[in-house]
Design a protein around this motif. Structure first.
Motif, PDB file in Angstrom:
ATOM      1  N   ALA B 250       0.827  -1.202   0.000  1.00 52.21           N
ATOM      2  CA  ALA B 250       0.000   0.000   0.000  1.00 52.21           C
ATOM      3  C   ALA B 250       0.864   1.256   0.000  1.00 52.21           C
ATOM      4  O   ALA B 250       0.553   2.243  -0.676  1.00 52.21           O
ATOM      5  N   ALA B 251       1.969   1.219   0.752  1.00 53.47           N
ATOM      6  CA  ALA B 251       2.865   2.372   0.800  1.00 53.47           C
ATOM      7  C   ALA B 251       3.482   2.612  -0.578  1.00 53.47           C
ATOM      8  O   ALA B 251       3.562   3.755  -1.060  1.00 53.47           O
ATOM      9  N   ALA B 253       2.168   1.701  -3.390  1.00 53.23           N
ATOM     10  CA  ALA B 253       1.085   2.150  -4.269  1.00 53.23           C
ATOM     11  C   ALA B 253       0.810   3.644  -4.076  1.00 53.23           C
ATOM     12  O   ALA B 253       0.536   4.362  -5.043  1.00 53.23           O
ATOM     13  N   ALA B 254       0.907   4.101  -2.817  1.00 49.66           N
ATOM     14  CA  ALA B 254       0.671   5.524  -2.544  1.00 49.66           C
ATOM     15  C   ALA B 254       1.740   6.375  -3.222  1.00 49.66           C
ATOM     16  O   ALA B 254       1.443   7.405  -3.839  1.00 49.66           O
TER      17      ALA B 254
END
Lengths: 378, 316
Positions: B250-251, B253-254
């Motif tokens: 997720a990090a 992807a951010a």
């Protein structure tokens, strides 16, 4: 769930790519042609938009009326094996119309008379509808030439994507000029029922038209119609043959849309019309779909630390902005998914192919090849 | 550029590639003009009733325009209806009109005759532009949402074509008058709409060249749906490092999403520059607005952005 479109089109001779303006029809057409060529077909792709960048991407200086071969080495450099050939050309309505006239004219004099007529010149180059008509005519020419296994047609950016289906008939009707001939004093046909009444009405209409436009215009229209004498049959045979081809199993229609409500609505209308008129449907291509970001729905834990480690001056602020960007990207991907589901249900589960959005438009063969890979295993 | 801002011209034609947002730009411009106190008529030519989505009121199809906001009305032109209306005015005898309209021959000609539907459409726009009530014009400003580029140019040049073709008679006279006004930069302005994509920009550049070649008054280009970014150049290196790091999915992807945002904004700025260089007319950028439905304030934002520009609203 995504369909292998290239597989689906196996054995077809004509692929018509239709859809609303601005959905990337031209690029999808090129990618489709590239994929079919890579698989070993001799392919011609006819583009309608003056797509200079596309020409540049294909390594062609400028697309014109005559086919240009795409360099196989360029394609192979992008990682696709090129087993067939790909030619690209751009529709030139005037040149196509001139050839049609040359083919159908009974003699040299008739040909010259038509080519010099002002009504014809207007009709062939600027009239709305001429482009649609000639797109279909060019398709027919290429199909008949025997030079190609498949012809891919990128349809005109008409204000209504359905216009081009009616264009051959509308244009033939005008050239045939049944109505006009009635007004201008036709030969033959006398003795038919109601003829006299029609003629009386016709001459009245005629005198009104002359009053409005002046006698010269009417004279020119008369000359135009007389020049076309003896060619109507050829024209309407041609229009009928084209329509036959488009309705046959040799053809597939591919409808392109984007994951947004407006192009979906247009794709829906187009799909319904094609279905109602029994045109052979291939698939729905949803172009420029936002990819789903990684990490499922998880929060980006540790982002601030990672950014600090990477030397960001304000890691907390940047992490906040990046988190918001991630949320927005996830929302876009969800909205796209939702739109694709809606259109799939509305069209009664057609073959659907999704093409991911690229960061920028394809400016090289490699970019087009990426779309080709989304369309099927090339 | 010394030509007057769009606000000061009576007739505005909005052209562009399909999907570029012609209707959005035409509607926002009409709204801006109405807010500036001009009685404005927004005309749809493609008769797809697209303005309905933006104003929540369907445009009138022929007849009397529908008032959708104070000082702003919309109308959709249907070329068949307009043909009948035109004939009704040209011919004093009603029975003759009936005869024409009922004649099958006439309908065949009207449907297929090249340029006829463009001609009656332009004629109808002309009638609306010259309509007066007492001493004052009925409409201060008319904004036309023209069909997609090629068909749009056909619409603008039809009067000239007809003038060339028709030797004499009222049609020629009228075509001449229309042609003069449409070509006059004090009276008419043509705006070309693009979106920040290569094909749309190259089509806009070619459209402007085609308009110039025909001596039509191109006033401005509008770049629609321009993406802005909250990221700066200094953010690029750390975002790129994290995007390819071994951190959580997720990090990463951010960071990737942030990077994509920055790239998108840079890409759009490059397209704006290409449009400005290619067209050599003032380019007005308006932001991507996700929600344009009535009540969302989206269209009002675009109207304000357009009117604040010197080429459109004169900065008024």
């Amino acid at each position: 769930m995504s369909t292998d479109l290239l597989q689906l089109l196996e054995g077809r001779r004509v692929v018509v790519v239709a859809g609303a303006g601005g959905v990337g029809k031209t690029t999808v057409s090129a990618a489709l042609a590239l994929g079919l060529a890579a698989r070993g077909k001799r392919v011609a792709v006819v583009t309608i938009d003056p797509a200079r960048r596309l020409a540049a991407a294909l390594g062609i200086d400028a697309l014109g009326d005559m086919p240009h071969r795409v360099d196989a080495a360029r394609v192979e450099a992008s990682g696709l094996a090129m087993l067939g050939t790909m030619d690209a050309l751009q529709l030139d309505p005037r040149a196509t119309f001139d050839r049609l006239v040359a083919r159908e004219a009974p003699d040299e004099a008739a040909r010259e008379r038509i080519l010099a007529n002002r009504i014809y010149r207007h009709l062939s180059s600027t009239a709305a509808g001429a482009q649609e008509f000639m797109a279909v005519e060019r398709l027919h020419e290429l199909h008949d030439s025997g030079d190609y296994d498949v012809v891919v047609l990128d349809t005109p950016p008409a204000r209504n994507a359905l216009d081009f289906l009616d264009a051959p008939e509308r244009m033939t009707r005008f050239v045939e000029g049944r109505g006009l001939r009635l007004l201008l004093g036709p030969r033959g046909g006398a003795g038919r029922m109601g003829w006299r009444a029609l003629q009386a009405g016709g001459s009245m209409v005629m005198s009104v038209l002359e009053r409005l436009t002046g006698a010269e215009l009417i004279g020119e229209i008369r000359e135009f119609l007389l020049s076309f004498d003896g060619m109507y049959q050829g024209f309407s045979d041609r229009a009928a043959a084209v329509n036959q081809l488009l309705l046959s199993d040799d053809t597939r229609f591919v409808v392109v849309t984007g994951p947004r409500p407006e192009p979906s609505a247009e794709a829906h209308a187009l799909w319904d019309r094609l279905t109602a008129d029994h045109y052979p449907l291939g698939a729905l291509v949803v172009n420029r779909v936002h990819p789903v970001p990684g990490g499922a729905d998880d929060a980006p834990d540790g982002l601030e630390e990672l950014l600090r480690g990477a030397g960001a001056p304000d890691p907390a602020g940047l992490a906040r902005r990046a988190t918001a960007a991630l949320e927005a990207a996830r929302a876009r991907a969800r909205a796209d998914r939702h739109e694709i589901d809606a259109v799939t249900i509305a069209l009664h589960q057609p073959h659907v192919v999704t093409v991911p959005a690229l960061e920028s438009d394809p400016v090289e063969v490699a970019g087009i090849a990426r779309i080709t890979r989304a369309l099927g295993a090339a | 550029m010394t030509s007057p801002p769009i606000l000061d011209r009576r007739l505005v034609f909005v052209l562009g590639k399909g999907g570029a947002g012609k209707t959005t730009v035409a509607s926002a411009m009409a709204l801006g003009l109405a807010d500036a106190g001009k009685r404005t008529l927004l005309i749809e030519v493609a008769s797809e009733r697209r303005t309905e989505v933006l104003f929540g009121v369907a445009p009138a199809v022929g007849g009397v325009p529908h008032e959708v906001r104070p000082g702003l009305a919309t109308l959709s032109i249907d070329s068949e209806k307009a043909t009948e209306e035109y004939l009704a005015r040209q011919l004093p005898m009603r029975p003759l009109v009936e005869l024409m309209v009922r004649s099958r021959a006439f309908h065949q000609v009207a449907q297929a005759a090249p340029g006829l539907s463009e001609l009656v459409t332009v004629g109808k726009i002309w009638d609306l532009a010259t309509a007066v009530k007492g001493d004052a014009p009925v409409w201060d400003r008319i904004v036309v949402d023209a069909p997609a580029t090629g068909h749009g140019i056909a619409l603008l040049e039809v009067a000239g074509r007809i003038r060339e073709l028709a030797g004499s008679g009222p049609i020629r006279e009228q075509a001449e008058k229309i042609e003069q006004v449409i070509h006059h930069p004090a009276a008419t302005g043509v705006v070309v709409v693009a979106i920040p994509e290569d094909l749309a920009v190259s089509e806009a550049v070619e459209a402007v060249a085609a308009l110039r070649e025909r001596d039509l008054p191109v006033a401005a280009a509008v770049m629609n749906a321009v993406r802005a970014s909250v990221f700066m150049d200094a953010d690029e290196a750390p975002l790129a490092a994290v995007a390819t790091s071994t951190g959580g999915a997720a990090a990463r992807a951010a960071a990737t999403a942030g990077l994509a945002d920055l790239m998108a904004a840079r890409h759009d700025q490059a397209e704006i520059a290409a449009l400005a260089i290619g067209t050599n007319v003032p380019v007005v950028s308006i932001p991507e607005v996700p929600d344009l439905r009535p009540g969302s304030g989206g269209l009002e934002r675009l109207a304000a952005a357009l009117m604040a520009d010197p080429a459109i609203g004169g900065g008024a």
